[in-house]
Design a protein around this motif. Structure first.
Motif, short mmCIF file in Angstrom:
data_model
loop_
_atom_site.label_atom_id
_atom_site.label_comp_id
_atom_site.label_asym_id
_atom_site.label_seq_id
_atom_site.Cartn_x
_atom_site.Cartn_y
_atom_site.Cartn_z
N UNK A 28 0.86 -1.18 0.00
CA UNK A 28 0.00 0.00 0.00
C UNK A 28 0.89 1.23 0.00
N UNK A 29 0.68 2.10 -0.96
CA UNK A 29 1.45 3.33 -1.04
C UNK A 29 0.54 4.55 -0.96
N UNK A 30 1.17 5.70 -0.84
CA UNK A 30 0.45 6.97 -0.78
C UNK A 30 0.85 7.80 -1.99
N UNK A 31 -0.14 8.43 -2.62
CA UNK A 31 0.12 9.39 -3.69
C UNK A 31 -0.24 10.78 -3.21
N UNK A 32 0.69 11.71 -3.35
CA UNK A 32 0.53 13.05 -2.78
C UNK A 32 0.83 14.12 -3.81
N UNK A 33 0.00 15.16 -3.83
CA UNK A 33 0.21 16.30 -4.72
C UNK A 33 0.99 17.37 -3.97
N UNK B 142 3.70 7.35 6.60
CA UNK B 142 3.89 6.10 5.85
C UNK B 142 4.85 5.16 6.57
N UNK B 143 5.90 5.71 7.15
CA UNK B 143 6.83 4.90 7.92
C UNK B 143 6.13 4.29 9.14
N UNK B 144 5.35 5.11 9.82
CA UNK B 144 4.66 4.66 11.03
C UNK B 144 3.67 3.54 10.73
N UNK B 145 2.98 3.64 9.56
CA UNK B 145 1.97 2.64 9.19
C UNK B 145 2.57 1.45 8.44
N UNK B 146 3.91 1.49 8.26
CA UNK B 146 4.60 0.42 7.53
C UNK B 146 4.06 0.27 6.11
N UNK B 147 3.88 1.42 5.43
CA UNK B 147 3.42 1.42 4.05
C UNK B 147 4.59 1.25 3.10
N UNK B 148 4.26 0.99 1.83
CA UNK B 148 5.30 0.74 0.84
C UNK B 148 6.08 2.01 0.50
N UNK B 149 5.44 3.17 0.65
CA UNK B 149 6.15 4.41 0.35
C UNK B 149 5.19 5.50 -0.07
N UNK B 150 5.77 6.67 -0.35
CA UNK B 150 5.01 7.83 -0.80
C UNK B 150 5.59 8.28 -2.13
N UNK B 151 4.72 8.49 -3.10
CA UNK B 151 5.13 9.06 -4.39
C UNK B 151 4.48 10.43 -4.53
N UNK B 152 5.30 11.45 -4.74
CA UNK B 152 4.84 12.83 -4.84
C UNK B 152 4.74 13.24 -6.30
N UNK B 153 3.80 14.13 -6.59
CA UNK B 153 3.72 14.71 -7.93
C UNK B 153 3.43 16.19 -7.82
N UNK B 154 3.93 16.94 -8.76
CA UNK B 154 3.66 18.38 -8.77
C UNK B 154 2.21 18.65 -9.11
N UNK B 155 1.73 19.79 -8.66
CA UNK B 155 0.38 20.22 -9.03
C UNK B 155 0.44 20.82 -10.43
N UNK B 156 -0.54 20.47 -11.25
CA UNK B 156 -0.54 20.92 -12.64
C UNK B 156 -1.96 21.31 -13.01
#
Length: 367
Positions: free
Chosen positions: A173-178, A194-208
């Motif tokens: 399970x990952x997180x997607x963040x703008x 994400x670290x606390x919940x033991x998630x796979x990671x966070x992927x960030x994207x710019x706002x467009x």
């Protein structure tokens, strides 16, 4: 094995693209597809207008999606990212649609806002064995969630729903963040969550603007405030430090550093061509094949045509070449830009690593 072919294509595309000026990538057939199954959304995100869409009765039926998936598989696609220009699980037949993929033995990942993963739905999703689940989240805590996504007690609910998924055995399970002004001080907090919940990671994207609010001018100068840019630089450096220490940030360093250039000058920040046409196939809610979310002119329709015919058409070939030449809105969404950065000297090695990791994920055992 299909997944071995996917890994081979990913590495070949990454290695050969810089050596050929990217030209070879326009002709490597994609083995990944991204589909959009609904335009309706139950969130009220401040950065996005998708939630203003009504239910569209012309969206493909579950049966029609089954036809689309069969044609994608015949073309050689073996991984499908299931998305929505909204929230996919607002569709009552969402699990039935995913069931077509599982029946064809096609791997898939789902992108969701996470608000609907009640225990019964988490159980149904787990039974279908998704490769990955990505949850859109732009802040930690109910106040931050309300400020960015417009739902009361939304963060508490989503945190509980992540627990539901994990209890059912879904762990990728990952997180997607703008990355935007409204959540500037939440970027690092999300990585810590994400670290606390033991998630796979966070992927960030710019706002467009051209993606999230299509009716606006493609690039606005909302991020030109020097004070904002100073904070962006500082927060990006914190993310890079967290990436190096923990690996929880899944973007390449090249993307994160280039993001600051994007906010300084959104109209001419990106120095390399776009490889989207051969990286993956995109299909909208009506079954139309499009080059990407920005170049949305239909290039064919998978309900009525085979993907082979669409791929070999003059229309699709020209669209791929236009993107490569930069005749496009030049976005910097991470799903596109991370792949394009392989054409730059600074981005080659980091994006090669990301491509290998993605291929290995698809080679691994089912969750």
């Amino acid at each position: 094995m299909p997944s071995i072919r996917l890994l081979r294509n990913e590495v070949a595309r990454t290695v050969l693209s810089p050596l050929t000026g990217g030209k070879v990538s326009a002709y490597i057939r994609p083995t990944i597809a991204a589909i959009y199954i609904t335009q309706f959304c139950n969130s009220r995100c401040t950065m996005c207008d998708f939630w203003k869409n009504d239910h569209d009765l012309k969206e493909l039926t579950s049966e029609q999606w089954g036809i689309v998936f069969s044609r994608l598989k015949a073309f050689g696609v073996n991984f499908v990212g299931v998305n929505a220009s909204g929230e996919m699980f607002t569709r009552p037949d969402a699990f039935e649609i995913l069931g077509h993929l599982r029946a064809l033995n096609m791997d898939f990942g789902v992108n969701s806002n996470g608000t609907l993963f009640t225990p019964p739905k988490a159980k149904r999703l787990a039974a279908l064995k998704p490769r990955a689940v990505t949850i859109g989240l732009d802040g930690v805590g109910d106040a931050a969630y309300m400020a960015t996504r417009g739902l009361k007690n939304g963060f508490t609910k989503i945190s509980r729903h992540i627990d539901n998924l994990q209890r059912e055995g879904i762990h990728n399970i990952g997180v997607g963040t703008v990355l935007m002004e409204q959540n500037l001080y939440e970027w690092v907090e999300l990585a810590r969550f994400a670290l606390e919940k033991k998630l796979a990671g966070v992927r960030y994207t710019t706002h467009h603007d051209a993606y999230f609010t299509p009716d606006t001018t493609a690039h606005e100068s909302r991020y030109a405030d020097p004070n904002f840019l100073v904070v962006v630089d500082r927060e990006i450096e914190k993310l890079i430090e967290l990436k190096r220490k923990t690996g929880i940030v899944k973007n390449s360093e090249a993307y994160l550093r280039q993001a600051t250039a994007f906010y300084r000058n959104p109209t001419c920040y990106f120095p390399v061509p776009c490889l989207q046409g051969s990286n993956r196939i995109e299909i909208d809610v009506y079954g139309n094949v499009t080059l990407c979310s920005f170049m949305s002119e239909p290039l064919g329709n998978l309900v009525h045509q085979e993907m082979e015919e669409i791929w070999n058409s003059e229309l699709h070939r020209k669209a791929r070449e236009d993107a490569f030449r930069g005749n496009c809105p030049k976005c910097f969404l991470s799903c596109y830009a991370e792949e394009n950065l392989r054409l730059s000297a600074r981005g080659f090695l980091p994006t090669l690593g990301n491509s290998v990791r993605r291929g290995l994920l698809l080679l691994g055992p089912h969750p």
